[in-house]
Design a protein around this motif. Structure first.
Motif, PDB file in Angstrom:
ATOM      1  N   ALA A   1       0.841  -1.201   0.000  1.00 54.10           N
ATOM      2  CA  ALA A   1       0.000   0.000   0.000  1.00 54.10           C
ATOM      3  C   ALA A   1       0.872   1.246   0.000  1.00 54.10           C
ATOM      4  O   ALA A   1       0.590   2.224  -0.708  1.00 54.10           O
ATOM      5  CB  ALA A   1      -0.929  -0.005   1.212  1.00 54.10           C
ATOM      6  N   ALA A   2       1.971   1.211   0.769  1.00 53.38           N
ATOM      7  CA  ALA A   2       2.894   2.346   0.806  1.00 53.38           C
ATOM      8  C   ALA A   2       3.577   2.529  -0.543  1.00 53.38           C
ATOM      9  O   ALA A   2       3.837   3.660  -0.966  1.00 53.38           O
ATOM     10  CB  ALA A   2       3.929   2.147   1.905  1.00 53.38           C
ATOM     11  N   PHE A   3       3.880   1.433  -1.237  1.00 55.67           N
ATOM     12  CA  PHE A   3       4.488   1.546  -2.566  1.00 55.67           C
ATOM     13  C   PHE A   3       3.569   2.294  -3.522  1.00 55.67           C
ATOM     14  O   PHE A   3       4.001   3.202  -4.238  1.00 55.67           O
ATOM     15  CB  PHE A   3       4.813   0.164  -3.140  1.00 55.67           C
ATOM     16  N   PHE A   4       2.290   1.907  -3.562  1.00 56.42           N
ATOM     17  CA  PHE A   4       1.366   2.560  -4.488  1.00 56.42           C
ATOM     18  C   PHE A   4       1.185   4.036  -4.132  1.00 56.42           C
ATOM     19  O   PHE A   4       1.095   4.890  -5.022  1.00 56.42           O
ATOM     20  CB  PHE A   4       0.025   1.829  -4.500  1.00 56.42           C
ATOM     21  N   ALA A   5       1.166   4.337  -2.835  1.00 55.11           N
ATOM     22  CA  ALA A   5       1.040   5.738  -2.423  1.00 55.11           C
ATOM     23  C   ALA A   5       2.262   6.547  -2.839  1.00 55.11           C
ATOM     24  O   ALA A   5       2.149   7.687  -3.317  1.00 55.11           O
ATOM     25  CB  ALA A   5       0.846   5.817  -0.910  1.00 55.11           C
TER      26      ALA A   5
ATOM     27  N   GLU B   1      -4.685  -4.657  -8.014  1.00 54.25           N
ATOM     28  CA  GLU B   1      -5.613  -3.668  -8.589  1.00 54.25           C
ATOM     29  C   GLU B   1      -6.311  -2.878  -7.484  1.00 54.25           C
ATOM     30  O   GLU B   1      -6.456  -1.646  -7.572  1.00 54.25           O
ATOM     31  CB  GLU B   1      -6.650  -4.363  -9.464  1.00 54.25           C
ATOM     32  N   GLN B   2      -6.753  -3.564  -6.447  1.00 55.18           N
ATOM     33  CA  GLN B   2      -7.443  -2.902  -5.339  1.00 55.18           C
ATOM     34  C   GLN B   2      -6.537  -1.890  -4.650  1.00 55.18           C
ATOM     35  O   GLN B   2      -6.969  -0.782  -4.307  1.00 55.18           O
ATOM     36  CB  GLN B   2      -7.937  -3.943  -4.340  1.00 55.18           C
ATOM     37  N   LEU B   3      -5.270  -2.257  -4.447  1.00 53.31           N
ATOM     38  CA  LEU B   3      -4.319  -1.344  -3.801  1.00 53.31           C
ATOM     39  C   LEU B   3      -4.076  -0.113  -4.667  1.00 53.31           C
ATOM     40  O   LEU B   3      -3.961   1.007  -4.145  1.00 53.31           O
ATOM     41  CB  LEU B   3      -3.000  -2.075  -3.524  1.00 53.31           C
ATOM     42  N   ALA B   4      -3.971  -0.306  -5.980  1.00 55.19           N
ATOM     43  CA  ALA B   4      -3.756   0.833  -6.880  1.00 55.19           C
ATOM     44  C   ALA B   4      -4.937   1.797  -6.821  1.00 55.19           C
ATOM     45  O   ALA B   4      -4.756   3.024  -6.744  1.00 55.19           O
ATOM     46  CB  ALA B   4      -3.521   0.336  -8.307  1.00 55.19           C
ATOM     47  N   ARG B   5      -6.136   1.269  -6.868  1.00 57.83           N
ATOM     48  CA  ARG B   5      -7.320   2.141  -6.810  1.00 57.83           C
ATOM     49  C   ARG B   5      -7.427   2.840  -5.462  1.00 57.83           C
ATOM     50  O   ARG B   5      -7.771   4.034  -5.398  1.00 57.83           O
ATOM     51  CB  ARG B   5      -8.581   1.316  -7.088  1.00 57.83           C
ATOM     52  N   ALA B   6      -7.130   2.117  -4.381  1.00 54.72           N
ATOM     53  CA  ALA B   6      -7.211   2.709  -3.050  1.00 54.72           C
ATOM     54  C   ALA B   6      -6.211   3.846  -2.888  1.00 54.72           C
ATOM     55  O   ALA B   6      -6.470   4.819  -2.155  1.00 54.72           O
ATOM     56  CB  ALA B   6      -6.961   1.633  -1.988  1.00 54.72           C
ATOM     57  N   ALA B   7      -5.072   3.761  -3.574  1.00 56.88           N
ATOM     58  CA  ALA B   7      -4.055   4.818  -3.496  1.00 56.88           C
ATOM     59  C   ALA B   7      -4.478   6.060  -4.271  1.00 56.88           C
ATOM     60  O   ALA B   7      -3.914   7.144  -4.057  1.00 56.88           O
ATOM     61  CB  ALA B   7      -2.721   4.302  -4.027  1.00 56.88           C
ATOM     62  N   GLY B   8      -5.425   5.933  -5.185  1.00 57.35           N
ATOM     63  CA  GLY B   8      -5.886   7.076  -5.963  1.00 57.35           C
ATOM     64  C   GLY B   8      -5.630   6.988  -7.447  1.00 57.35           C
ATOM     65  O   GLY B   8      -5.881   7.944  -8.187  1.00 57.35           O
ATOM     66  N   PHE B   9      -5.130   5.847  -7.922  1.00 59.76           N
ATOM     67  CA  PHE B   9      -4.885   5.688  -9.353  1.00 59.76           C
ATOM     68  C   PHE B   9      -6.193   5.495 -10.114  1.00 59.76           C
ATOM     69  O   PHE B   9      -7.187   4.990  -9.580  1.00 59.76           O
ATOM     70  CB  PHE B   9      -3.965   4.488  -9.613  1.00 59.76           C
TER      71      PHE B   9
END
Length: 294
Positions: free
Chosen positions: A142-146, A197-205
């Motif tokens: 999650a931190a990576f995607f953020a 995919e879920q992590l990317a969307r949660a980060a704001g992508f």
């Protein structure tokens, strides 16, 4: 983890060449028979990720987990990108810089020992964040995607190719296989493509998409491709390696058959993910400056 990269750097380069990652084949192809050899196949994987993610020529690219620089040299060479490569291994960074000099692209490809979650680069410094087989080494995804979102300019592209695990509950034997692979490959854990995919969307992508390449890359663990057997057949060589570098290095040799079993059973999967940083809406700031450099 950095120590593992250091002690296996020359082994991976010796066995797999410039690109220390999976290869890519069409259905029915066998390496060296009716399909590409390992060098051509690993080259192709880089091109497939470029095409799937839509990486533009001339982009400012952050290569997260750059290894010894194989993909970065393609991005900086034929594609004319300006690449900053980062890795936890000082030895990998040094080897990648050496290869960039040899390839004549040292002015466009630079490599550093940096933590992917604390790079020190300014906001919106890159057009592309590229992570080819590095995300599975990062415990806090999650931190990576953020962090990737922070580093990308509006409209910038995240391009990921990663080992993954089948979506859904695993049985006891499957969990045991995954745990063995993680232990021997010195990885913290796997996520499924759906979870990525879920992590990317949660980060704001936005415009998040993934593709399953498991069948296209599975040949990578064929013993003839990985060439691990030529080390295994020399038991004295393996003993010497263990004495010189520690027993952790032996996990490198155990991982091959386990990964092949993982792909054969469908427990281990492999996929690519593409995502875009949304452009700011009205009143939320202007377009990124064209003259910004990392």
């Amino acid at each position: 983890m950095a120590r593992y990269y250091d002690i296996t750097l020359d082994l991976y380069e010796d066995l797999w060449g410039e690109h220390v990652h999976h290869g890519f084949w069409d259905p029915g192809e066998v390496p060296g028979v009716n399909g590409a050899d390992r060098h051509a196949a690993t080259d192709r994987l880089v091109r497939e990720l470029v095409a799937f993610a839509g990486v533009p020529s001339g982009s400012r690219v952050l290569d997260v987990g750059c290894g010894i620089g194989g993909p970065a040299l393609h991005l900086a060479g034929p594609m004319g990108c300006a690449v900053e490569g980062i890795t936890l291994s000082a030895r990998q960074a040094a080897r990648a810089n050496e290869k960039a000099r040899d390839a004549g692209v040292a002015d466009r490809a630079r490599f550093h020992r940096l933590d992917a979650l604390a790079t020190g680069y300014p906001d919106e410094a890159f057009d592309v964040v590229w992570a080819l087989e590095s995300l599975m080494h990062i415990p806090d995804r999650a931190a990576f995607f953020a962090e990737a979102l922070r580093l990308l300019a509006p409209g910038g592209i995240l391009a990921v190719a990663t080992w993954s695990v089948r979506t859904g509950e695993l049985d006891e034997a499957e969990r045991d296989l995954v745990e063995q692979i993680l232990r021997h490959q010195v990885m913290p854990g796997f996520s499924s493509l759906d979870e990525h995919e879920q992590l990317a969307r949660a980060a704001g992508f936005a415009d998040v998409a993934s593709v399953d390449w498991s069948g296209a890359v599975a040949n990578s663990w064929d013993p003839a491709f990985a060439q691990i057997r030529r080390y295994e057949q020399g038991r004295s060589v393996m003993r010497d390696l263990a004495r010189e570098r520690g027993v952790d290095v032996l996990g490198f040799f155990h991982a091959g058959p386990l990964m092949k079993k993982g792909f054969d059973t469908g427990v281990i999967t492999y996929g690519a993910l593409r995502a875009v940083k949304p452009a700011p809406g009205p009143g939320r700031g202007g377009a990124p400056r064209a003259d910004r450099t990392p």
